[in-house]
Design a protein around this motif. Structure first.
Motif, PDB file in Angstrom:
ATOM      1  N   THR A 105       0.848  -1.203   0.000  1.00  0.00           N
ATOM      2  CA  THR A 105       0.000   0.000   0.000  1.00  0.00           C
ATOM      3  C   THR A 105       0.876   1.243   0.000  1.00  0.00           C
ATOM      4  N   ARG A 106       0.310   2.316  -0.513  1.00  0.00           N
ATOM      5  CA  ARG A 106       1.063   3.576  -0.534  1.00  0.00           C
ATOM      6  C   ARG A 106       1.165   4.127   0.885  1.00  0.00           C
ATOM      7  N   PRO A 107       2.322   4.667   1.247  1.00  0.00           N
ATOM      8  CA  PRO A 107       2.454   5.294   2.568  1.00  0.00           C
ATOM      9  C   PRO A 107       1.652   6.594   2.638  1.00  0.00           C
ATOM     10  N   ILE A 108       1.523   7.110   3.826  1.00  0.00           N
ATOM     11  CA  ILE A 108       0.793   8.353   4.067  1.00  0.00           C
ATOM     12  C   ILE A 108       1.744   9.351   4.717  1.00  0.00           C
ATOM     13  N   ALA A 109       1.822  10.540   4.139  1.00  0.00           N
ATOM     14  CA  ALA A 109       2.683  11.601   4.682  1.00  0.00           C
ATOM     15  C   ALA A 109       1.846  12.570   5.518  1.00  0.00           C
ATOM     16  N   THR A 110       2.471  13.085   6.570  1.00  0.00           N
ATOM     17  CA  THR A 110       1.811  14.057   7.445  1.00  0.00           C
ATOM     18  C   THR A 110       2.825  15.121   7.869  1.00  0.00           C
ATOM     19  N   ILE A 111       2.417  16.380   7.767  1.00  0.00           N
ATOM     20  CA  ILE A 111       3.222  17.462   8.352  1.00  0.00           C
ATOM     21  C   ILE A 111       2.805  17.568   9.804  1.00  0.00           C
ATOM     22  N   VAL A 112       3.649  17.046  10.678  1.00  0.00           N
ATOM     23  CA  VAL A 112       3.298  16.911  12.087  1.00  0.00           C
ATOM     24  C   VAL A 112       3.340  18.239  12.806  1.00  0.00           C
ATOM     25  N   SER A 113       4.357  19.017  12.525  1.00  0.00           N
ATOM     26  CA  SER A 113       4.543  20.257  13.274  1.00  0.00           C
ATOM     27  C   SER A 113       5.300  21.255  12.430  1.00  0.00           C
ATOM     28  N   LEU A 114       4.971  22.521  12.635  1.00  0.00           N
ATOM     29  CA  LEU A 114       5.758  23.596  12.054  1.00  0.00           C
ATOM     30  C   LEU A 114       5.784  24.734  13.049  1.00  0.00           C
ATOM     31  N   SER A 115       6.902  25.467  13.061  1.00  0.00           N
ATOM     32  CA  SER A 115       7.101  26.500  14.086  1.00  0.00           C
ATOM     33  C   SER A 115       6.208  27.701  13.862  1.00  0.00           C
ATOM     34  N   HIS A 120       3.462  31.210  -0.847  1.00  0.00           N
ATOM     35  CA  HIS A 120       3.798  29.938  -1.474  1.00  0.00           C
ATOM     36  C   HIS A 120       3.373  28.762  -0.594  1.00  0.00           C
ATOM     37  N   LEU A 121       3.480  27.567  -1.164  1.00  0.00           N
ATOM     38  CA  LEU A 121       3.122  26.341  -0.470  1.00  0.00           C
ATOM     39  C   LEU A 121       4.369  25.507  -0.218  1.00  0.00           C
ATOM     40  N   VAL A 122       4.352  24.774   0.889  1.00  0.00           N
ATOM     41  CA  VAL A 122       5.372  23.768   1.170  1.00  0.00           C
ATOM     42  C   VAL A 122       4.674  22.418   1.169  1.00  0.00           C
ATOM     43  N   SER A 123       5.274  21.434   0.497  1.00  0.00           N
ATOM     44  CA  SER A 123       4.668  20.102   0.449  1.00  0.00           C
ATOM     45  C   SER A 123       5.646  19.064   0.979  1.00  0.00           C
ATOM     46  N   LEU A 124       5.071  17.951   1.417  1.00  0.00           N
ATOM     47  CA  LEU A 124       5.855  16.802   1.866  1.00  0.00           C
ATOM     48  C   LEU A 124       5.288  15.535   1.210  1.00  0.00           C
ATOM     49  N   ARG A 125       6.205  14.684   0.751  1.00  0.00           N
ATOM     50  CA  ARG A 125       5.818  13.341   0.367  1.00  0.00           C
ATOM     51  C   ARG A 125       6.879  12.383   0.893  1.00  0.00           C
ATOM     52  N   VAL A 126       6.484  11.132   1.139  1.00  0.00           N
ATOM     53  CA  VAL A 126       7.401  10.145   1.702  1.00  0.00           C
ATOM     54  C   VAL A 126       7.379   8.895   0.821  1.00  0.00           C
ATOM     55  N   ARG A 127       8.456   8.112   0.914  1.00  0.00           N
ATOM     56  CA  ARG A 127       8.557   6.864   0.153  1.00  0.00           C
ATOM     57  C   ARG A 127       8.871   5.725   1.107  1.00  0.00           C
ATOM     58  N   ASP A 128       8.195   4.599   0.881  1.00  0.00           N
ATOM     59  CA  ASP A 128       8.453   3.448   1.749  1.00  0.00           C
ATOM     60  C   ASP A 128       9.555   2.570   1.154  1.00  0.00           C
ATOM     61  N   TRP A 152       5.647   5.979  -3.424  1.00  0.00           N
ATOM     62  CA  TRP A 152       5.571   7.348  -2.916  1.00  0.00           C
ATOM     63  C   TRP A 152       4.150   7.647  -2.426  1.00  0.00           C
ATOM     64  N   SER A 153       4.075   8.418  -1.388  1.00  0.00           N
ATOM     65  CA  SER A 153       2.774   8.865  -0.884  1.00  0.00           C
ATOM     66  C   SER A 153       2.257  10.018  -1.741  1.00  0.00           C
ATOM     67  N   GLN A 154       1.004  10.374  -1.543  1.00  0.00           N
ATOM     68  CA  GLN A 154       0.506  11.629  -2.089  1.00  0.00           C
ATOM     69  C   GLN A 154       1.121  12.789  -1.331  1.00  0.00           C
ATOM     70  N   ARG A 155       1.182  13.937  -1.972  1.00  0.00           N
ATOM     71  CA  ARG A 155       1.724  15.127  -1.309  1.00  0.00           C
ATOM     72  C   ARG A 155       0.699  15.711  -0.336  1.00  0.00           C
ATOM     73  N   VAL A 156       1.215  16.232   0.763  1.00  0.00           N
ATOM     74  CA  VAL A 156       0.407  17.052   1.665  1.00  0.00           C
ATOM     75  C   VAL A 156       1.012  18.448   1.647  1.00  0.00           C
ATOM     76  N   TYR A 157       0.139  19.468   1.771  1.00  0.00           N
ATOM     77  CA  TYR A 157       0.572  20.849   1.570  1.00  0.00           C
ATOM     78  C   TYR A 157       0.332  21.692   2.815  1.00  0.00           C
ATOM     79  N   GLN A 158       1.174  22.703   2.961  1.00  0.00           N
ATOM     80  CA  GLN A 158       1.000  23.706   4.003  1.00  0.00           C
ATOM     81  C   GLN A 158       1.221  25.085   3.382  1.00  0.00           C
TER      82      GLN A 158
END
Length: 240
Positions: free
Chosen positions: A4-14, A72-80, A85-91
């Motif tokens: 299965t595809r992994p899931i990315a999460t932006i856990v914290s930002l300052s 602008h946007l910042v995105s994160l994706r992760v790979r297992d 690769w996971s889908q991108r998540v944006y902030q």
């Protein structure tokens, strides 16, 4: 075996809102629910407001970046470990633009020198705001100018992306402390800012009146004075 595809999460930002030049720290996380849940790679990207990618920021789980563009946007994706690769998540990142106001007090109402260079300088300043390097800046300016003729006191208004505005004010006593005080307070009222720059420039005779003017202004607007290259400038913090 099912992958299965992994899931990315932006856990914290300052802080999703930061001041110009301030750094921001982002912490990401990835999870994978299949038999091999290891996350092998992280990718942080910077995107334009419409989502188009600009550049890779970093490949660590926790990153610190600065000088991000406005809106602008910042995105994160992760790979297992299976290469999925996971889908991108944006902030969305908001840049708190630091407002600055220039207050220019130009008293050229004595005949011992020509004041034309003061008006010429204001005319050169105008295109910087309307179409030049200051057209998108968080900088505004107000200039109060008085020449040697009667009734020629004018207020010049400069705003980013706009043409210079000139207001005729009749004849003001530029060497009177109340005129300077009213100008400073009007500038603060019109263009509230985080930082203020106050520039005073007069002819030789007019300079003799400045110490008395500054002494009257001092209890209202704290400032320090510095004489540079024959001109009087004041850097100050105006209380809100």
């Amino acid at each position: 075996m099912t992958y299965t595809r992994p899931i990315a999460t932006i856990v914290s930002l300052s802080g999703a809102s930061l001041d110009d030049g301030q750094s921001i720290t982002l912490i990401g996380n990835g999870v994978d629910s299949d038999e091999t849940p290891e996350i092998s790679d992280y990718e942080w990207w910077l995107h334009r407001p419409n989502g188009d990618p600009v550049r890779l920021l970093d490949t660590a789980r926790t990153i610190t970046v600065s000088n991000l563009p406005q809106g602008h946007l910042v995105s994160l994706r992760v790979r297992d470990s299976e290469g999925e690769w996971s889908q991108r998540v944006y902030q969305y990142i908001t840049l708190n633009t630091i407002a600055r106001t220039m207050l220019l007090y130009l008293a050229g109402d004595y005949n011992d020198t020509t004041p034309n260079w003061m008006e010429a300088a204001l005319n050169r300043l105008a295109p910087l705001f309307s179409t030049g390097t200051l057209r998108n800046a968080a900088v505004r300016a107000i200039a109060l100018f008085d020449g040697p003729a009667d009734g020629d006191t004018k207020r010049y208004i400069f705003e980013p992306g706009r043409n210079m505005t000139v207001e005729s004010l009749g004849e003001l006593a530029m060497d009177h402390p109340d005129t300077l005080r009213a100008f400073l307070l009007e500038g603060q009222r019109r263009f509230p800012a985080t930082y203020y720059y106050v520039g005073l420039r007069t002819t030789v005779k007019g300079l003799k009146e400045l110490p008395r003017t500054i002494s009257v202004i001092w209890p209202i607007i704290p400032m320090t004075t510095t004489r540079l290259a024959g001109r009087m400038m004041m850097k100050q913090t105006v209380p809100t």
